[in-house]
Design an enzyme around this catalytic site. Structure first.
Site, PDB file in Angstrom:
ATOM      1  N   ILE A   1       1.053   6.840  -0.501  1.00 44.47           N
ATOM      2  CA  ILE A   1       0.332   5.898   0.357  1.00 44.47           C
ATOM      3  C   ILE A   1      -1.087   5.711  -0.155  1.00 44.47           C
ATOM      4  CG2 ILE A   1      -0.486   5.477   2.714  1.00 44.47           C
ATOM      5  CD1 ILE A   1       1.754   7.582   3.544  1.00 44.47           C
ATOM      6  N   CYS A   2      -1.520   4.460  -0.213  1.00 43.00           N
ATOM      7  CA  CYS A   2      -2.895   4.149  -0.560  1.00 43.00           C
ATOM      8  C   CYS A   2      -3.620   3.800   0.737  1.00 43.00           C
ATOM      9  CB  CYS A   2      -2.951   2.974  -1.548  1.00 43.00           C
ATOM     10  SG  CYS A   2      -4.623   2.623  -2.104  1.00 43.00           S
ATOM     11  N   LEU A   3      -4.310   4.773   1.281  1.00 44.16           N
ATOM     12  CA  LEU A   3      -5.057   4.601   2.527  1.00 44.16           C
ATOM     13  C   LEU A   3      -6.316   5.441   2.410  1.00 44.16           C
ATOM     14  CD1 LEU A   3      -5.109   3.410   5.409  1.00 44.16           C
ATOM     15  CD2 LEU A   3      -3.912   5.466   6.173  1.00 44.16           C
TER      16      LEU A   3
ATOM     17  N   ASN B   1       0.806  -1.225   0.000  1.00 46.34           N
ATOM     18  CA  ASN B   1       0.000   0.000   0.000  1.00 46.34           C
ATOM     19  C   ASN B   1       0.834   1.268   0.000  1.00 46.34           C
ATOM     20  OD1 ASN B   1      -1.688  -2.057   2.087  1.00 46.34           O
ATOM     21  ND2 ASN B   1      -2.703  -1.383   0.227  1.00 46.34           N
TER      22      ASN B   1
END
Length: 186
Positions: free
Chosen positions: A120-122, A112
């Site tokens: 960041i993939c959040l 992620n």
């Protein structure tokens, strides 16, 4: 210039007095709201027992609170345990109505997190952000992300695929067949 009129009474006589006041400069701009809020949240992170216990830190990069440097410890019982991960945090003028821009400065291998840019993939840093969330929430969520990757929503597809192979091989049953299929499908 604002003015007010007052009536003064002294010794049986009245006199009307006009007083002029310079306007009070109050900045209610979005940028000022963001700075006031982040100052409060910055202090919250510094004083929080939870962030201290989880080895989370935050420092100012500039004096106007729009750029911060974060640091999170790798969570226990993960491949990241013992590591210290530096974060770049940029606070937009529209904060808290929009999330801070956060990226990893420290290179990290995680599905992620981009291994190239640190992006960041959040969800809370994108479409699931709510104005009630804070800097503390973001830092704790990033630390939790290190402990529980979301391979179905990767930032780095190469890492996500290799991570699936590693998980298959490190499971108690050593699923070599699944690991081989995953490797061959790339």
């Amino acid at each position: 210039m604002r003015s007010s009129t007052f009536t003064l009474k002294a010794g049986g006589s009245e006199e009307r007095v006009r007083v002029r006041r310079a306007p009070v400069a109050e900045d209610h701009s979005m940028a000022n709201i963001a700075v006031q809020r982040i100052k409060r949240e910055f202090k919250e992170v510094l004083k929080s027992e939870e962030t201290s216990k989880n080895q989370i830190k935050v420092d100012l990069v500039d004096e106007n609170f729009t750029e911060l440097k974060g640091e999170i410890a790798g969570p226990p019982d993960t491949p990241y345990e013992g590591g210290r991960y530096q974060l770049e945090i940029k606070i937009p003028e529209t904060y808290p109505f929009n999330p801070p821009k956060v990226r990893f400065i420290t290179k990290i291998w995680h599905p992620n997190i981009s291994s190239v840019t640190g992006a960041i993939c959040l969800d809370i840093l994108k479409d699931q952000w709510a104005a009630a969330m804070t800097l503390r929430t973001v830092l704790l969520s990033l630390q939790a992300l290190l402990a529980a990757a979301e391979p179905d929503d990767p930032q780095d597809a190469v890492v996500a695929n290799q991570n699936a192979v590693i998980v298959a091989l490190s499971s108690k049953s050593w699923d070599v067949e699944t690991a081989t299929e995953l490797l061959l499908s790339n």
